[in-house]
Design a protein around this motif. Sequence first.
Motif, PDB file in Angstrom:
ATOM      1  N   VAL A  47       0.714  -1.143  -0.130  1.00 51.30           N
ATOM      2  CA  VAL A  47      -0.052   0.073  -0.167  1.00 51.30           C
ATOM      3  C   VAL A  47       0.825   1.224   0.139  1.00 51.30           C
ATOM      4  N   LYS A  48       1.916   1.269   0.916  1.00 48.49           N
ATOM      5  CA  LYS A  48       2.851   2.496   0.903  1.00 48.49           C
ATOM      6  C   LYS A  48       3.433   2.939  -0.480  1.00 48.49           C
ATOM      7  N   PHE A  49       3.871   1.721  -1.152  1.00 50.80           N
ATOM      8  CA  PHE A  49       4.505   1.838  -2.419  1.00 50.80           C
ATOM      9  C   PHE A  49       3.450   1.808  -3.728  1.00 50.80           C
ATOM     10  N   ALA A  50       2.438   1.798  -3.089  1.00 49.48           N
ATOM     11  CA  ALA A  50       1.262   1.779  -4.649  1.00 49.48           C
ATOM     12  C   ALA A  50       1.792   2.655  -5.620  1.00 49.48           C
ATOM     13  N   PRO A  51       1.942   3.983  -5.261  1.00 49.69           N
ATOM     14  CA  PRO A  51       2.081   4.877  -6.476  1.00 49.69           C
ATOM     15  C   PRO A  51       3.312   4.477  -7.053  1.00 49.69           C
ATOM     16  N   ARG A  52       4.161   4.308  -6.395  1.00 49.03           N
ATOM     17  CA  ARG A  52       5.622   3.996  -7.326  1.00 49.03           C
ATOM     18  C   ARG A  52       5.253   2.478  -7.937  1.00 49.03           C
ATOM     19  N   ILE A  53       4.568   1.624  -7.468  1.00 56.63           N
ATOM     20  CA  ILE A  53       4.180   0.409  -8.259  1.00 56.63           C
ATOM     21  C   ILE A  53       3.461   0.787  -9.611  1.00 56.63           C
ATOM     22  N   TYR A  54       2.665   1.731  -9.412  1.00 56.46           N
ATOM     23  CA  TYR A  54       1.803   2.103 -10.650  1.00 56.46           C
ATOM     24  C   TYR A  54       2.718   2.675 -11.601  1.00 56.46           C
ATOM     25  N   GLN A  55       3.577   3.802 -11.214  1.00 60.05           N
ATOM     26  CA  GLN A  55       4.490   4.271 -12.173  1.00 60.05           C
ATOM     27  C   GLN A  55       5.516   3.357 -12.940  1.00 60.05           C
ATOM     28  N   MET A  56       5.789   2.393 -12.015  1.00 58.53           N
ATOM     29  CA  MET A  56       7.064   1.287 -12.650  1.00 58.53           C
ATOM     30  C   MET A  56       6.649   0.510 -13.270  1.00 58.53           C
ATOM     31  N   ALA A  57       5.490  -0.351 -12.809  1.00 61.49           N
ATOM     32  CA  ALA A  57       4.726  -1.325 -13.408  1.00 61.49           C
ATOM     33  C   ALA A  57       3.813  -1.389 -14.336  1.00 61.49           C
ATOM     34  N   VAL A  58       2.995  -0.379 -14.254  1.00 57.49           N
ATOM     35  CA  VAL A  58       1.765   0.211 -14.681  1.00 57.49           C
ATOM     36  C   VAL A  58       1.867   0.872 -15.998  1.00 57.49           C
ATOM     37  N   THR A  59       2.576   2.094 -15.823  1.00 56.10           N
ATOM     38  CA  THR A  59       2.598   3.200 -16.576  1.00 56.10           C
ATOM     39  C   THR A  59       3.801   2.893 -17.683  1.00 56.10           C
ATOM     40  N   THR A  60       4.912   2.925 -17.170  1.00 56.68           N
ATOM     41  CA  THR A  60       6.339   2.747 -17.815  1.00 56.68           C
ATOM     42  C   THR A  60       6.591   1.486 -18.213  1.00 56.68           C
ATOM     43  N   LYS A  61       6.083   0.548 -17.534  1.00 56.86           N
ATOM     44  CA  LYS A  61       6.629  -1.146 -17.512  1.00 56.86           C
ATOM     45  C   LYS A  61       8.192  -1.170 -17.533  1.00 56.86           C
ATOM     46  N   ALA A  62       8.753  -0.433 -16.799  1.00 57.63           N
ATOM     47  CA  ALA A  62      10.125  -0.682 -16.350  1.00 57.63           C
ATOM     48  C   ALA A  62      10.207  -1.795 -15.593  1.00 57.63           C
ATOM     49  N   MET A  63       9.403  -2.225 -14.742  1.00 58.91           N
ATOM     50  CA  MET A  63       9.475  -3.296 -13.816  1.00 58.91           C
ATOM     51  C   MET A  63       8.571  -4.206 -14.192  1.00 58.91           C
ATOM     52  N   PRO A  64       8.892  -5.518 -13.863  1.00 54.66           N
ATOM     53  CA  PRO A  64       9.981  -6.023 -13.450  1.00 54.66           C
ATOM     54  C   PRO A  64      11.129  -5.862 -14.821  1.00 54.66           C
ATOM     55  N   ALA A  81      -5.800  -1.274 -11.873  1.00 53.78           N
ATOM     56  CA  ALA A  81      -7.291  -1.234 -11.350  1.00 53.78           C
ATOM     57  C   ALA A  81      -7.414  -1.259  -9.965  1.00 53.78           C
ATOM     58  N   TRP A  82      -6.453  -2.135  -9.299  1.00 60.99           N
ATOM     59  CA  TRP A  82      -6.379  -2.007  -7.706  1.00 60.99           C
ATOM     60  C   TRP A  82      -5.835  -0.643  -7.229  1.00 60.99           C
ATOM     61  N   ILE A  83      -4.932  -0.192  -7.629  1.00 61.13           N
ATOM     62  CA  ILE A  83      -4.192   1.080  -7.493  1.00 61.13           C
ATOM     63  C   ILE A  83      -5.371   2.241  -7.284  1.00 61.13           C
ATOM     64  N   LYS A  84      -6.078   2.164  -8.637  1.00 62.63           N
ATOM     65  CA  LYS A  84      -6.933   3.114  -9.000  1.00 62.63           C
ATOM     66  C   LYS A  84      -8.161   3.173  -8.076  1.00 62.63           C
ATOM     67  N   GLY A  85      -8.570   1.794  -7.581  1.00 58.79           N
ATOM     68  CA  GLY A  85      -9.520   1.901  -6.733  1.00 58.79           C
ATOM     69  C   GLY A  85      -9.210   2.100  -5.441  1.00 58.79           C
ATOM     70  N   GLY A  86      -8.160   2.682  -5.106  1.00 55.38           N
ATOM     71  CA  GLY A  86      -7.845   3.045  -3.659  1.00 55.38           C
ATOM     72  C   GLY A  86      -6.760   2.157  -2.947  1.00 55.38           C
ATOM     73  N   ALA A  87      -6.289   1.322  -3.821  1.00 51.90           N
ATOM     74  CA  ALA A  87      -5.150   0.520  -3.070  1.00 51.90           C
ATOM     75  C   ALA A  87      -5.357   0.238  -1.504  1.00 51.90           C
ATOM     76  N   ARG A  88      -6.225  -0.575  -1.423  1.00 49.00           N
ATOM     77  CA  ARG A  88      -6.902  -1.203   0.021  1.00 49.00           C
ATOM     78  C   ARG A  88      -6.736  -2.419   0.111  1.00 49.00           C
ATOM     79  N   THR A  89      -6.432  -2.786   1.403  1.00 51.49           N
ATOM     80  CA  THR A  89      -6.251  -4.097   1.863  1.00 51.49           C
ATOM     81  C   THR A  89      -7.452  -4.584   2.431  1.00 51.49           C
ATOM     82  N   PRO A  90      -7.853  -5.867   2.569  1.00 50.43           N
ATOM     83  CA  PRO A  90      -9.025  -6.266   3.057  1.00 50.43           C
ATOM     84  C   PRO A  90      -9.226  -5.777   4.762  1.00 50.43           C
TER      85      PRO A  90
END
Length: 90
Positions: A47-64, A81-90
Amino acid sequence: PSGPATFAAVQGLMQRHCVMCHSPVPTHAGITAAPAGVVLETPEHIVKFAPRIYQMAVTTKAMPLGNETGMTDGERVQIGAWIKGGARTP
């Protein structure tokens, strides 16, 4: 997409594609510390790194890196979709 955009699904994707490098004790050969200090082992970390995950894995596809683990476009959509939906845990 590869499935529903649930935290459980995203956590599974982090385990499959990310934690070999992004953990306190990486298991990937040649990686001795989590790159950029990004650790993705716990729900709190994800959750903490969700914005970074979005940038690196979704937007730029630099990761993995080099897509070594074969993350699919559907998996990237699911994570996004999970991040855009609020990046929540159960």
